[in-house]
Design a protein around this motif. Structure first.
Motif, mmCIF file in Angstrom:
data_model
loop_
_atom_site.group_PDB
_atom_site.id
_atom_site.type_symbol
_atom_site.label_atom_id
_atom_site.label_comp_id
_atom_site.label_asym_id
_atom_site.label_seq_id
_atom_site.Cartn_x
_atom_site.Cartn_y
_atom_site.Cartn_z
ATOM 1 N N LEU A 126 -60.605 -59.012 20.733
ATOM 2 C CA LEU A 126 -59.498 -59.453 20.673
ATOM 3 C C LEU A 126 -58.444 -58.283 21.357
ATOM 4 C CD1 LEU A 126 -57.488 -61.912 20.159
ATOM 5 C CD2 LEU A 126 -57.246 -60.980 17.961
ATOM 6 N N ILE A 127 -58.468 -57.163 20.349
ATOM 7 C CA ILE A 127 -57.688 -56.313 20.664
ATOM 8 C C ILE A 127 -57.903 -55.682 22.042
ATOM 9 C CG2 ILE A 127 -56.654 -53.945 20.044
ATOM 10 C CD1 ILE A 127 -57.814 -54.715 17.048
ATOM 11 N N LEU A 128 -58.950 -55.181 22.422
ATOM 12 C CA LEU A 128 -59.527 -54.796 23.538
ATOM 13 C C LEU A 128 -58.971 -55.612 24.788
ATOM 14 C CD1 LEU A 128 -62.704 -52.990 22.988
ATOM 15 C CD2 LEU A 128 -60.596 -51.738 23.790
ATOM 16 N N HIS A 129 -59.693 -56.838 24.820
ATOM 17 C CA HIS A 129 -59.321 -57.717 25.934
ATOM 18 C C HIS A 129 -58.072 -58.121 26.164
ATOM 19 C CE1 HIS A 129 -59.500 -61.309 28.401
ATOM 20 N NE2 HIS A 129 -59.242 -62.114 27.253
ATOM 21 N N VAL A 130 -57.135 -58.552 25.069
ATOM 22 C CA VAL A 130 -55.674 -58.760 25.382
ATOM 23 C C VAL A 130 -54.877 -57.560 25.751
ATOM 24 C CG1 VAL A 130 -53.569 -59.862 24.202
ATOM 25 C CG2 VAL A 130 -55.981 -60.628 23.769
ATOM 26 N N LEU A 131 -55.168 -56.569 25.092
ATOM 27 C CA LEU A 131 -54.135 -55.401 25.106
ATOM 28 C C LEU A 131 -54.248 -54.986 26.798
ATOM 29 C CD1 LEU A 131 -52.243 -52.896 24.518
ATOM 30 C CD2 LEU A 131 -54.316 -51.778 23.493
ATOM 31 N N VAL A 132 -55.419 -54.934 27.329
ATOM 32 C CA VAL A 132 -56.008 -54.629 28.609
ATOM 33 C C VAL A 132 -55.280 -55.586 29.550
ATOM 34 C CG1 VAL A 132 -57.540 -53.895 30.334
ATOM 35 C CG2 VAL A 132 -57.761 -52.940 28.053
ATOM 36 N N CYS A 133 -55.612 -56.695 29.426
ATOM 37 C CA CYS A 133 -54.711 -57.755 30.250
ATOM 38 C C CYS A 133 -53.462 -57.590 30.307
ATOM 39 C CB CYS A 133 -55.548 -59.186 29.609
ATOM 40 S SG CYS A 133 -57.273 -59.556 30.334
ATOM 41 N N MET A 134 -52.731 -57.448 29.280
ATOM 42 C CA MET A 134 -51.350 -57.497 29.135
ATOM 43 C C MET A 134 -50.772 -56.131 30.105
ATOM 44 S SD MET A 134 -50.324 -60.121 27.799
ATOM 45 C CE MET A 134 -51.550 -60.921 28.422
ATOM 46 N N ALA A 135 -51.717 -55.081 29.740
ATOM 47 C CA ALA A 135 -51.110 -53.882 30.492
ATOM 48 C C ALA A 135 -51.225 -54.107 32.129
ATOM 49 C CB ALA A 135 -52.371 -52.663 30.038
ATOM 50 N N ALA A 136 -52.396 -54.985 32.250
ATOM 51 C CA ALA A 136 -52.597 -55.074 33.815
ATOM 52 C C ALA A 136 -51.374 -56.000 34.210
ATOM 53 C CB ALA A 136 -53.898 -55.730 34.071
ATOM 54 N N TYR A 137 -51.070 -56.918 33.657
ATOM 55 C CA TYR A 137 -50.086 -57.999 33.987
ATOM 56 C C TYR A 137 -48.947 -57.142 34.118
ATOM 57 C CZ TYR A 137 -53.048 -62.051 32.961
ATOM 58 O OH TYR A 137 -54.175 -63.147 32.924
ATOM 59 N N ALA A 138 -48.419 -56.285 33.363
ATOM 60 C CA ALA A 138 -47.395 -55.453 33.075
ATOM 61 C C ALA A 138 -47.220 -54.632 34.595
ATOM 62 C CB ALA A 138 -47.165 -54.547 32.046
ATOM 63 N N CYS A 139 -48.436 -54.184 34.874
ATOM 64 C CA CYS A 139 -48.337 -53.453 36.348
ATOM 65 C C CYS A 139 -48.072 -54.139 37.491
ATOM 66 C CB CYS A 139 -50.259 -52.855 36.367
ATOM 67 S SG CYS A 139 -50.341 -51.399 35.321
ATOM 68 N N PHE A 140 -48.741 -55.440 37.461
ATOM 69 C CA PHE A 140 -48.448 -56.182 38.366
ATOM 70 C C PHE A 140 -46.997 -56.899 38.514
ATOM 71 C CE2 PHE A 140 -52.747 -55.986 39.483
ATOM 72 C CZ PHE A 140 -53.654 -56.817 38.851
ATOM 73 N N PHE A 176 -55.134 -53.298 38.954
ATOM 74 C CA PHE A 176 -56.421 -54.029 39.388
ATOM 75 C C PHE A 176 -57.422 -53.523 38.576
ATOM 76 C CE2 PHE A 176 -58.893 -56.566 41.987
ATOM 77 C CZ PHE A 176 -60.100 -55.787 42.359
ATOM 78 N N VAL A 177 -57.480 -52.133 38.273
ATOM 79 C CA VAL A 177 -58.463 -51.514 37.370
ATOM 80 C C VAL A 177 -58.477 -52.371 36.070
ATOM 81 C CG1 VAL A 177 -59.583 -49.399 36.496
ATOM 82 C CG2 VAL A 177 -58.515 -49.367 38.918
ATOM 83 N N LEU A 178 -57.160 -52.369 35.405
ATOM 84 C CA LEU A 178 -56.917 -52.709 34.178
ATOM 85 C C LEU A 178 -57.674 -54.220 34.198
ATOM 86 C CD1 LEU A 178 -53.732 -51.122 33.379
ATOM 87 C CD2 LEU A 178 -55.810 -50.657 32.474
ATOM 88 N N LEU A 179 -57.051 -54.963 35.176
ATOM 89 C CA LEU A 179 -57.377 -56.368 35.474
ATOM 90 C C LEU A 179 -58.985 -56.583 35.152
ATOM 91 C CD1 LEU A 179 -56.677 -59.312 35.510
ATOM 92 C CD2 LEU A 179 -56.711 -59.207 37.748
ATOM 93 N N THR A 180 -59.724 -55.675 36.020
ATOM 94 C CA THR A 180 -61.185 -55.744 35.870
ATOM 95 C C THR A 180 -61.701 -55.674 34.667
ATOM 96 O OG1 THR A 180 -60.966 -55.073 38.218
ATOM 97 C CG2 THR A 180 -63.159 -54.977 36.876
ATOM 98 N N LEU A 181 -61.199 -54.383 33.838
ATOM 99 C CA LEU A 181 -61.544 -54.007 32.456
ATOM 100 C C LEU A 181 -61.303 -55.336 31.697
ATOM 101 C CD1 LEU A 181 -60.809 -50.452 32.020
ATOM 102 C CD2 LEU A 181 -62.769 -51.338 32.134
ATOM 103 N N GLY A 182 -60.046 -55.887 31.666
ATOM 104 C CA GLY A 182 -59.824 -56.896 30.821
ATOM 105 C C GLY A 182 -60.939 -58.096 30.869
ATOM 106 N N ILE A 183 -61.224 -58.595 32.344
ATOM 107 C CA ILE A 183 -62.106 -59.581 32.600
ATOM 108 C C ILE A 183 -63.590 -59.322 32.035
ATOM 109 C CG2 ILE A 183 -63.234 -60.720 34.281
ATOM 110 C CD1 ILE A 183 -60.897 -60.809 36.034
ATOM 111 N N VAL A 184 -63.805 -57.808 32.207
ATOM 112 C CA VAL A 184 -65.181 -57.400 31.594
ATOM 113 C C VAL A 184 -65.181 -57.582 30.072
ATOM 114 C CG1 VAL A 184 -66.416 -55.529 31.533
ATOM 115 C CG2 VAL A 184 -65.868 -56.097 33.914
#
Lengths: 260, 366
Positions: A126-140, A176-184
């Motif tokens: 939960l922590i890894l997935h959500v944190l990385v996705c939110m970081a990706a969204y912030a970048c975007f 994009f890198v963070l989003l990929t990690l979040g999806i993975v």
């Protein structure tokens, strides 16, 4: 602890940036520094808010839309502190503060209640997935602001368009890198919880749509030389996918993945 | 192309098979083809997310109306993600990615991250293909104390397991257990409050002048030929049988239904509203034993996010029968493509990071 303190500090920061803008070059530096300081304090206040919420309720503050929006704002402010001074258009603080205020303001409209974690959410993923996705969204989001500045003639004099474009490209690449990690991370977690790493539910599908949109945008840049306004249009369109993935799916499309 | 002379003696070019092959290769290995295929995939995914997937035609018509549901069915969008042509599109993207990489193999030294990313996409698609072709999935419905050597893969279709699974016990753990809440409105005693009650409990009301007894609980109430009964333990229609008495007199029996709250339901001194709280579930836990040729090989608890893997099969906590702690449903999966997919995930992360900080990257360190 609510994020009201962070909101107030951001408001103060925006006021400082605006004052600097009004006073003009030569007199704006102390105001810009004040604005940056207040933005930093706002980030620190939000950090404290998230830590207190975590310790009080016993789980990472990432289990519903309200908490994820606080996290998104936290990531956005963190990115601003790291990269904001590279934003090539003079005094972007007004707009970035406004963007952060928009995120916090939207979060304040959501349900803040804390419910115990359901079985599917009881995982470190939960922590890894959500944190990385939110970081990706912030970048975007930051990249989208740069793209918007590129597309608005008043905001982007010709000489800054190239640097705005470069800034947007860098933040999109990181996102994009963070989003990929979040999806993975999400796929691995889904396999642990539900027995399948991909089930084409609306959230997963729209994450893929967002990923494809940015992949296309990056390929258009690298292989077809799309720069400046053309890349800004591709960037902005891809950000529309981010917005729908984050908000639209939760409220308009039902699925296993909708945590509101 | 081969040159020849036509009837007027003019030179003409007739395409040769090798020319066609070269043109096909150029198209297959072009970035433009990728952009078109990715755009098509993107558009189809949007459509697939907006149209409910896999519904019966009648249900789909009820949701979308006859015109849109007909269009969705005829175009295949209503079952898009399982359609063979959709899988064909994914395969085409895989071929395109592979061809692009082969055509540009000489630049691998300059852009290793890109090749790693492309390789990882191929691994992920290959793993997904392996799951499609050779994967197995089904459910095991078990009763405590009993085992099974086969799982149900479809209606009437059973597949054997290379071992036996026995359910020893099943538990539902709660953050907040189920409870019966009664709102008592008794103007005679100036009462308007909510109380949590248990079956068999007697509430003393109004300084013990009156009493409310909770006689029985029916989780799934219905009226049988023999009178009130419950169909099963699943709380689909919770009902409480209550008795109210005042001044030591005989109690007057009545019913309170959670799904049909009647504000007029009550007795001479007031009324009662019943709310069934199903509680908040914390975790499901199935204690299972794996047996091979009658011998115990493994004992483990299966919970959500904590599956059990044994001999290529993975067992997940999938379902339960509310109110019945003696039954559990496990999901059985066998996916031979997982190693390739996970390797692809890892290489994709490395490749993208390499792209980001490598030569020519957005955050190039050189």
């Amino acid at each position: 602890m609510t994020p009201n303190l962070s909101f107030a500090l951001l408001l103060g920061g925006m006021g400082a940036f605006a004052t600097g803008r009004i006073l003009g070059p030569g007199k704006d530096l102390p105001w810009q520094k004040t604005g940056a300081l207040l933005t930093g304090l706002a980030w620190a206040a939000l950090t404290a808010c998230l830590i207190l919420r975590w310790s009080r309720f016993g789980h990472a503050p990432m289990s519903n839309q309200y908490e994820s929006m606080l996290l998104l704002t936290w990531c956005f402010l963190g990115l601003l502190l790291l990269f904001g001074h590279h934003f090539p258009v003079g005094n972007p603080g007004i707009w970035t503060s406004l963007a952060a205020l928009f995120l916090l303001g939207t979060a304040s409209l959501l349900d803040r209640s804390v419910r115990p974690l359901m079985p599917a959410l009881q995982s470190n993923w939960l922590i890894l997935h959500v944190l990385v996705c939110m970081a990706a969204y912030a970048c975007f989001f930051l990249s989208f602001l740069a793209a918007a500045a590129c597309l608005l003639p008043a905001a982007s004099p010709a000489k800054s368009e190239a640097t705005l474009d470069a800034f947007a490209y860098r933040t999109v690449s990181l996102g994009f890198v963070l989003l990929t990690l979040g999806i993975v991370f999400g796929a691995v977690w889904a396999n642990e919880a539900w027995g399948t790493y991909w089930s084409w539910d609306p959230k997963e599908t729209w994450s893929l749509i967002t990923w494809l949109a940015y992949a296309v945008a990056l390929h258009l840049r690298r292989a077809r030389g799309w720069r400046g306004r053309r890349f800004a249009v591709a960037n902005a369109a891809s950000f529309g996918c981010v917005a729908f993935t984050y908000f639209g799916v939760n409220y308009l499309l039902a699925g296993l993945h909708a945590y509101v | 192309m081969a040159q020849s002379l036509d009837h007027a003696g003019a030179a003409t070019w007739r395409p040769q098979p090798l020319d066609w092959a070269a043109a096909a290769w150029r198209h297959l290995s072009s970035v433009t083809t990728f952009l078109w295929l990715a755009g098509l995939l993107l558009a189809l995914c949007v459509a697939g997310s907006l149209v409910p997937q896999g519904l019966d035609p009648e249900l789909l018509a009820g949701r979308l109306g006859p015109f849109w549901s007909g269009l969705a069915r005829h175009t295949g969008v209503s079952n898009l993600f399982r359609a063979p042509w959709f899988h064909g599109l994914l395969a085409a993207i895989g071929l395109n990615v592979a061809a692009c990489s082969v055509r540009r193999i000489r630049s691998i030294g300059a852009r290793p991250g890109v090749f790693l990313c492309h390789l990882s996409v191929l691994l992920i698609l290959g793993g997904a293909l392996a799951r499609l072709m050779a994967g197995e999935s089904g459910i095991l419905q078990l009763e405590a104390g009993y085992g099974s050597e086969a799982f149900q893969a479809g209606p009437g279709l059973y597949r054997p397991l290379p071992f036996q699974v026995r359910l020893d016990s099943f538990q539902v753990e709660y953050w907040r257990p189920p409870s019966h809440n009664i709102r008592l409105v008794l103007p005679l005693f100036g009462m308007d409050e909510v109380r949590t009650v248990r079956v068999g409990e007697t509430l003393r009301l109004g300084d013990a002048q009156a009493a409310l007894q909770v006689l029985a609980y029916y989780p799934n109430f219905y009226l049988s030929d023999k009178g009130p009964a419950t169909r099963d333990q699943n709380p689909r229609n919770p009902a409480l049988e209550l008795a109210y008495s005042r001044g030591g007199g005989a109690g007057r029996k009545f019913w309170a239904f959670a799904r049909f709250p009647d504000p007029h339901q009550g007795f001479e001194d007031g009324r009662v509203l019943y709310q069934y709280d199903p509680g908040t579930i914390r975790q499901f836990k199935s204690e299972v034993t794996i047996l091979e040729r009658g011998r115990e090989a493994l004992r483990r608890a299966i919970r959500v996010n904590h599956p059990l893997s044994y001999k290529g099969h993975t067992l997940y906590q999938y379902g339960y029968e509310p109110g019945d702690s003696g039954r559990a449903t496990l999901l059985v999966k066998r996916d031979p493509g997982i190693p390739a997919v996970y390797l692809g995930f890892g290489l994709l992360a490395i490749g993208l990071a390499w792209n980001l900080v490598g030569r020519g990257g957005a955050f190039s360190l050189s």
